[in-house]
Design an enzyme around this catalytic site. Structure first.
Site: not given
Ligand code: F0G
Length: 462
Positions: A71, A123-124, A214, A216, A257, A448
């Site tokens: 843990y 990112f969204d 960020d 990713a 990613k 969407h």
């Molecule tokens: N930042 C970037 C640049 C991303 O592309 C994503 C996720 C996230 C943050 C959030 O990360 O999904 O692990 O919570 N992108 C996916 C996509 C969902 O399809 O582009 P997460």
């Protein structure tokens, strides 16, 4: 030899869902013409996302067996921390269950209502987390980023002049940090140059504002720097990544990613004070700070993946295989975003379905038609995702209506991609037959994922 091959061979295989055209027509009707509602059994090639969909290596699976589920203070955590620190270089390493959890923790810890968080393009989920804190998420990419025809090699760059003007105006008190997303997913998977991050560092230093990444898709971004930026051709992707992280105060990363993870995320920080606040919140939502919502075995798989992704042969193949698709679609006259990004090819829905008005959702209609024609699932990033219905009933449409072909890592072969290319070329030849779609049910938030649609009768089209 000129041919760039997949630098791996296949050890485990998984069936893909073959269906007939008739079946797909029925399945689409059952799914209310929303590909998010389809069942994986019915998808032949899934290009919905490159997130969490990659194939792990034999070493990662071996790591899964080594996973330690203690843990607190699990051995897996120390291996994870060492692997991340070796690349990111920051003292504090905090695992989270995925990227948006990392965003939520950082925003809860240091973003205050009324502040502004500038970035190249958030990112969204990042934008949503910033806005949840009552702050404003401001995208200030270079002007070339908004021009689909521009061949700028680093279209992901942040506009340094606008950043400087903004910090001049707002001052450090109003800007908790600047965030650069590498690569810029929402801007088409475009990379950011080392020079641009250095420039942002200098601007942030002048005003005493922290700079974060960020990260990713940090490895793809490092490889783009090696290939495109002067002075980096002889460097390894790893040393380029290390230099990028050395320029910032911290990073958030979705490890689904560029860490070959099926799940996982991380926050790295220089500041022990901010890290302490993040850990305090993390215990409430994610779990103990040495596992952050993940199993020990996940941490081991990520520790191996985050290093493995920096293999130069892999990254050369990765960028070449995305470009392979883009170049063939382009040669066939299909309108695609240029230059090619790292993880996806973006088709211009309005250009492809030029017979459909915005109200009939050209990009969404194309993604549905591609599934119907060939069993391929893609993701619209356009009118459905970002269109806004105004109070007077009229619509505001986003600047671009794209269909993203996101390519999972190490999953599909070149013949899978040849099939995708052929399907799109066949569909392009009869594009005027693609029916438009309209909403029958549109949720107000993130429409969407769950919206419902119906085909627009052809006579309305005329
Ligand atoms: N930042 C970037 C640049 C991303 O592309 C994503 C996720 C996230 C943050 C959030 O990360 O999904 O692990 O919570 N992108 C996916 C996509 C969902 O399809 O582009 P997460």
């Amino acid at each position: 030899m000129k041919t760039i091959i997949e630098p791996f061979r296949i050890k485990v295989v998984e069936p893909i869902g073959k269906t007939t055209l008739e079946q797909r027509r029925e399945l689409l009707a059952e799914a209310a013409w929303n590909p998010f509602r389809l069942h994986a059994d019915h998808i032949l090639i899934d290009l919905l996302t490159d997130s969490g969909t990659g194939a792990m290596s034999s070493e990662q699976w071996a790591g899964i067996m080594r996973g330690d589920e203690t843990y607190a203070g699990a051995r897996s955590y120390w291996r994870f921390k060492a692997a991340v620190q070796d690349i990111f270089g920051h003292e504090e390493v905090i695992p989270t269950h995925q990227g948006r959890a990392a965003e939520n923790l950082i925003c809860s810890a240091i973003v205050k209502a009324g502040q502004i968080v500038p970035g190249n393009t958030h990112f969204d989920t990042t934008r949503a987390n910033i806005e949840m804190s009552g702050a404003r998420a401001l995208d200030i990419p270079i002007p070339e980023a908004r021009d689909p025809e521009s061949l700028h090699p680093f279209k992901g760059n942040i506009d340094l002049l606008r950043l400087e003007a903004l910090l001049e105006e707002e001052g450090a008190a109003n800007v908790p940090f600047v965030l650069i997303t590498i690569t810029n997913n929402s801007g088409g998977g475009q990379p950011v140059s080392m020079e641009n991050v250095r420039g942002a560092r200098a601007v942030c230093d002048r005003f005493g504002v922290p700079l974060m990444l960020d990260a990713a898709r940090f490895a793809e971004n490092a490889m783009f720097i090696k290939l495109r930026e002067e002075g980096f051709a002889d460097r390894t992707p790893k040393s380029i990544a290390q230099e990028l992280f050395s320029l910032v105060d911290g990073a958030m990363m979705s490890m689904k990613k560029d860490a070959f993870g099926n799940n996982g995320g991380v926050i790295t920080l220089r500041s022990p004070e901010v890290a302490a606040e993040v850990r305090r919140l993390l215990i409430l939502t994610e779990g103990f700070p040495t596992y952050g919502g993940l199993a020990g075995r996940d941490l081991d798989a990520l520790a191996i993946g985050v290093q493995e992704i920096l293999d130069e042969d892999y990254l050369e193949y990765r960028l070449a295989s995305t470009r392979y698709v883009e170049e063939r679609l382009d040669a066939a006259g299909i309108p695609v975003m240029k230059p090619c990004g790292g993880h996806a090819v973006y088709v211009d829905g309005r250009g492809f379905c030029s017979h459909l008005p915005n109200e009939q959702l050209p990009g969404w209609s194309l993604s549905v038609a591609l599934y119907e024609h060939a069993g391929i699932r893609t993701c619209e990033i356009g009118n459905v995702m970002f269109g806004r219905k105004e109070n007077d009933g009229s619509w505001t449409w986003p600047a671009l209506d794209l269909v993203r072909l996101a390519i999972p890592r190490r999953v599909y072969t070149q013949s899978h991609m040849d099939y995708v290319i052929e399907a799109l070329i066949e569909l392009f030849a009869k594009r005027e037959e693609i029916p438009g779609l309209r909403f029958t049910d549109r949720p107000a938030v993130l429409p969407h994922f769950t919206a419902r649609f119906e085909p627009v009768p052809v006579e309305v089209n005329a």
